[in-house]
Design an enzyme around this catalytic site. Structure first.
Site, PDB file in Angstrom:
ATOM      1  N   SER A 161      -7.314   5.260 -13.253  1.00  0.00           N
ATOM      2  CA  SER A 161      -8.201   5.084 -11.951  1.00  0.00           C
ATOM      3  C   SER A 161      -9.742   5.576 -12.252  1.00  0.00           C
ATOM      4  O   SER A 161     -10.667   5.606 -11.742  1.00  0.00           O
ATOM      5  CB  SER A 161      -7.578   5.787 -10.819  1.00  0.00           C
ATOM      6  N   HIS A 220      -6.629  -1.937 -12.632  1.00  0.00           N
ATOM      7  CA  HIS A 220      -6.366  -0.869 -11.955  1.00  0.00           C
ATOM      8  C   HIS A 220      -5.758  -1.562 -10.430  1.00  0.00           C
ATOM      9  O   HIS A 220      -6.355  -2.185  -9.778  1.00  0.00           O
ATOM     10  CB  HIS A 220      -7.608  -0.201 -11.737  1.00  0.00           C
ATOM     11  N   GLU A 241      -8.391  -4.231  -9.763  1.00  0.00           N
ATOM     12  CA  GLU A 241      -9.709  -4.263 -10.221  1.00  0.00           C
ATOM     13  C   GLU A 241      -9.750  -4.606 -11.689  1.00  0.00           C
ATOM     14  O   GLU A 241      -8.778  -3.999 -12.515  1.00  0.00           O
ATOM     15  CB  GLU A 241     -10.389  -2.783 -10.161  1.00  0.00           C
ATOM     16  N   ASN A 289     -12.590   3.847  -6.119  1.00  0.00           N
ATOM     17  CA  ASN A 289     -12.879   5.189  -6.418  1.00  0.00           C
ATOM     18  C   ASN A 289     -14.287   5.807  -6.167  1.00  0.00           C
ATOM     19  O   ASN A 289     -14.598   6.832  -5.593  1.00  0.00           O
ATOM     20  CB  ASN A 289     -12.059   5.634  -7.386  1.00  0.00           C
TER      21      ASN A 289
HETATM   22  N1  CAA Z   1       8.178  -1.926  -1.713  1.00  0.00           N
HETATM   23  C1  CAA Z   1       8.780  -2.594  -0.570  1.00  0.00           C
HETATM   24  N2  CAA Z   1       8.590  -2.297   0.665  1.00  0.00           N
HETATM   25  C2  CAA Z   1       7.872  -1.118   0.940  1.00  0.00           C
HETATM   26  C3  CAA Z   1       7.238  -0.340  -0.215  1.00  0.00           C
HETATM   27  C4  CAA Z   1       7.519  -0.785  -1.329  1.00  0.00           C
HETATM   28  N3  CAA Z   1       7.086   0.035  -2.398  1.00  0.00           N
HETATM   29  N4  CAA Z   1       6.702   0.746   0.613  1.00  0.00           N
HETATM   30  C5  CAA Z   1       6.723   0.378   1.786  1.00  0.00           C
HETATM   31  N5  CAA Z   1       7.377  -0.445   2.124  1.00  0.00           N
HETATM   32  C6  CAA Z   1       7.831  -1.009   3.547  1.00  0.00           C
HETATM   33  C7  CAA Z   1       8.236  -0.291   4.358  1.00  0.00           C
HETATM   34  O1  CAA Z   1       9.605   0.403   4.141  1.00  0.00           O
HETATM   35  C8  CAA Z   1       8.231  -0.665   5.652  1.00  0.00           C
HETATM   36  O2  CAA Z   1       9.134  -1.563   5.930  1.00  0.00           O
HETATM   37  P1  CAA Z   1       9.827  -1.673   7.539  1.00  0.00           P
HETATM   38  O3  CAA Z   1       8.572  -2.288   8.439  1.00  0.00           O
HETATM   39  O4  CAA Z   1      10.836  -2.580   7.370  1.00  0.00           O
HETATM   40  O5  CAA Z   1      10.086  -0.319   7.763  1.00  0.00           O
HETATM   41  C9  CAA Z   1       6.605  -1.436   5.491  1.00  0.00           C
HETATM   42  O6  CAA Z   1       6.632  -1.682   4.068  1.00  0.00           O
HETATM   43  C10 CAA Z   1       5.562  -0.912   6.244  1.00  0.00           C
HETATM   44  O7  CAA Z   1       5.533   0.538   5.637  1.00  0.00           O
HETATM   45  P2  CAA Z   1       5.250   1.859   6.519  1.00  0.00           P
HETATM   46  O8  CAA Z   1       5.987   1.576   8.116  1.00  0.00           O
HETATM   47  O9  CAA Z   1       5.412   2.890   5.936  1.00  0.00           O
HETATM   48  O10 CAA Z   1       3.854   2.025   7.082  1.00  0.00           O
HETATM   49  P3  CAA Z   1       2.572   1.068   6.926  1.00  0.00           P
HETATM   50  O11 CAA Z   1       2.693  -0.112   7.815  1.00  0.00           O
HETATM   51  O12 CAA Z   1       1.431   2.161   7.449  1.00  0.00           O
HETATM   52  O13 CAA Z   1       2.368   0.598   5.555  1.00  0.00           O
HETATM   53  C11 CAA Z   1       0.959   1.360   3.527  1.00  0.00           C
HETATM   54  C12 CAA Z   1       2.211   1.435   4.525  1.00  0.00           C
HETATM   55  C13 CAA Z   1       1.101  -0.132   3.011  1.00  0.00           C
HETATM   56  C14 CAA Z   1       1.054   2.191   2.286  1.00  0.00           C
HETATM   57  C15 CAA Z   1      -0.350   1.272   4.624  1.00  0.00           C
HETATM   58  O14 CAA Z   1      -0.246   2.623   5.164  1.00  0.00           O
HETATM   59  C16 CAA Z   1      -1.705   1.290   3.662  1.00  0.00           C
HETATM   60  O15 CAA Z   1      -2.130   0.338   3.515  1.00  0.00           O
HETATM   61  N6  CAA Z   1      -2.065   2.736   3.404  1.00  0.00           N
HETATM   62  C17 CAA Z   1      -3.328   2.830   2.622  1.00  0.00           C
HETATM   63  C18 CAA Z   1      -2.638   2.893   1.166  1.00  0.00           C
HETATM   64  C19 CAA Z   1      -3.898   3.069   0.276  1.00  0.00           C
HETATM   65  O16 CAA Z   1      -5.206   3.099   0.695  1.00  0.00           O
HETATM   66  N7  CAA Z   1      -3.573   2.918  -1.096  1.00  0.00           N
HETATM   67  C20 CAA Z   1      -4.366   3.183  -2.152  1.00  0.00           C
HETATM   68  C21 CAA Z   1      -4.742   4.414  -2.592  1.00  0.00           C
HETATM   69  S1  CAA Z   1      -5.926   4.791  -3.676  1.00  0.00           S
HETATM   70  C22 CAA Z   1      -5.056   4.228  -5.196  1.00  0.00           C
HETATM   71  O17 CAA Z   1      -3.922   4.007  -5.184  1.00  0.00           O
HETATM   72  C23 CAA Z   1      -5.794   4.109  -6.329  1.00  0.00           C
HETATM   73  C24 CAA Z   1      -6.367   5.382  -7.037  1.00  0.00           C
HETATM   74  O18 CAA Z   1      -7.139   5.229  -8.137  1.00  0.00           O
HETATM   75  C25 CAA Z   1      -6.155   6.776  -6.444  1.00  0.00           C
END
Ligand code: CAA
Length: 292
Positions: free
Chosen positions: A118, A139, A151, A189
């Site tokens: 990242s 990424h 990315e 990022n």
């Molecule tokens: N595989 C399959 N299903 C999954 C899963 C996975 N890995 N992770 C979560 N789910 C499922 C959950 O079990 C849930 O299912 P149910 O509805 O049946 O219970 C469903 O997906 C929705 O999950 P949640 O209820 O936990 O919550 P949500 O609706 O908020 O979705 C999320 C979760 C997609 C993570 C959302 O909160 C989101 O988009 N968050 C932001 C994440 C983000 O910004 N990520 C980038 C971070 S930065 C990065 O990664 C890069 C870096 O360089 C640092």
């Protein structure tokens, strides 16, 4: 060139997620780890995630059919005939370079090498191989099976056809690829990290509490998670590491770690994965803001 066989380095959160989406997209995937126990952990996570997708009818095949395309190994030799290698090991330049250098002599010469880093420079990583023109960044975002973006990072040394193959491969994985160049932090990022650090500074300055700032950004801007929930989700140690690389590159305050982030990391409060960060996860379904 056509990509048929995918090699993934590392079976942690990111590596297992990448392996899972590649197998779901129909590729044969081999995942390399240093120890069988990490493969077992990563494969258990993939099976759980695939089962969820299966239950919801979100995959074309059965979870077992996808699982059958996934292999784990602790031997580099098993990656020799891969068409693309995607590295997702610990964010440590020396570790990554060592691994690339070793694989450079094993994996077929026309294979593409990609890194999921990242923040580390792709250009620095490619210097450890004899295939600079066949090196890109790919990424992905956490959680990889759900997040639609990849990315695709080009360096000054990347050959045009290699870059295009990487971009098309991103699409074949079911992701939306975006083109970016090898500038530290790439697109996401570059914009996300200053925002997250500013949230910490706002908290330090008494602008709002942890949960009020989170709710403000979630409900006021429609973000899926507020900044502190996202920081804990990404990992405070990971974010702290990224701030170092970005600050070192740009020497701008917006990329510098606020004192509180440093102290949380020193105390071992890494966020969700360690049970404590900006929130306390003793009850994982009802995190409570810590008194900081
Ligand atoms: N595989 C399959 N299903 C999954 C899963 C996975 N890995 N992770 C979560 N789910 C499922 C959950 O079990 C849930 O299912 P149910 O509805 O049946 O219970 C469903 O997906 C929705 O999950 P949640 O209820 O936990 O919550 P949500 O609706 O908020 O979705 C999320 C979760 C997609 C993570 C959302 O909160 C989101 O988009 N968050 C932001 C994440 C983000 O910004 N990520 C980038 C971070 S930065 C990065 O990664 C890069 C870096 O360089 C640092």
């Amino acid at each position: 060139m056509e990509i048929k066989k995918v090699g993934v380095l590392g079976c942690g959160l990111m590596g297992s997620g990448i392996a899972q989406v590649a197998a779901t997209a129909g590729f044969d995937v081999t995942v390399l780890e240093v120890d069988q126990k990490y493969l077992d952990q990563g494969f258990a996570g993939m099976e759980k995630s695939l089962a969820k997708f299966g239950e919801k009818g979100l995959i074309q095949e059965t979870p077992q059919a996808v699982r059958a395309r996934l292999k784990g190994t602790t031997k580099m030799q098993d990656l020799a005939d891969c068409d693309i290698i995607i590295e997702a090991v610990i964010e440590n330049v020396d570790e990554k370079k060592k691994l690339y250098a070793a694989l450079d002599g094993i994996v077929k010469q026309d294979a593409i090498f990609a890194s999921n880093t990242s923040s580390i420079s792709i250009t620095e990583l490619l210097t450890s191989t004899q295939r600079p023109e066949r090196f890109i960044g790919l990424h992905f975002f956490n959680p990889v099976p759900l997040m639609k973006l990849v990315e695709v990072v080009r360096t000054i040394a990347t050959a045009g056809d290699v870059y295009d193959t990487g971009y098309e491969f991103g699409k074949k994985l079911g992701k939306v690829p975006v083109r970016t160049s090898d500038k530290t932090g790439f697109i996401v990022n570059r914009l996300l990290v200053p925002y997250l650090l500013d949230a910490i500074r706002a908290f330090e300055e008494g602008v709002g509490s942890i949960d009020d700032i989170d709710n403000a950004m979630k409900l006021g801007c429609g973000y899926p998670m507020g900044p502190f929930t996202l920081l804990d989700f990404v990992g405070l140690d990971t974010t702290y590491y990224i701030t170092h690389v970005m600050y070192d590159e740009f020497k701008e305050r917006r990329f510098a770690s606020p004192p509180l982030l440093k102290r949380l990391v020193m105390a071992g409060w890494y966020g969700r994965k360690s049970g404590k960060g900006f929130y306390d996860y003793s009850d994982p379904n009802h995190p409570k803001p810590n008194k900081l």
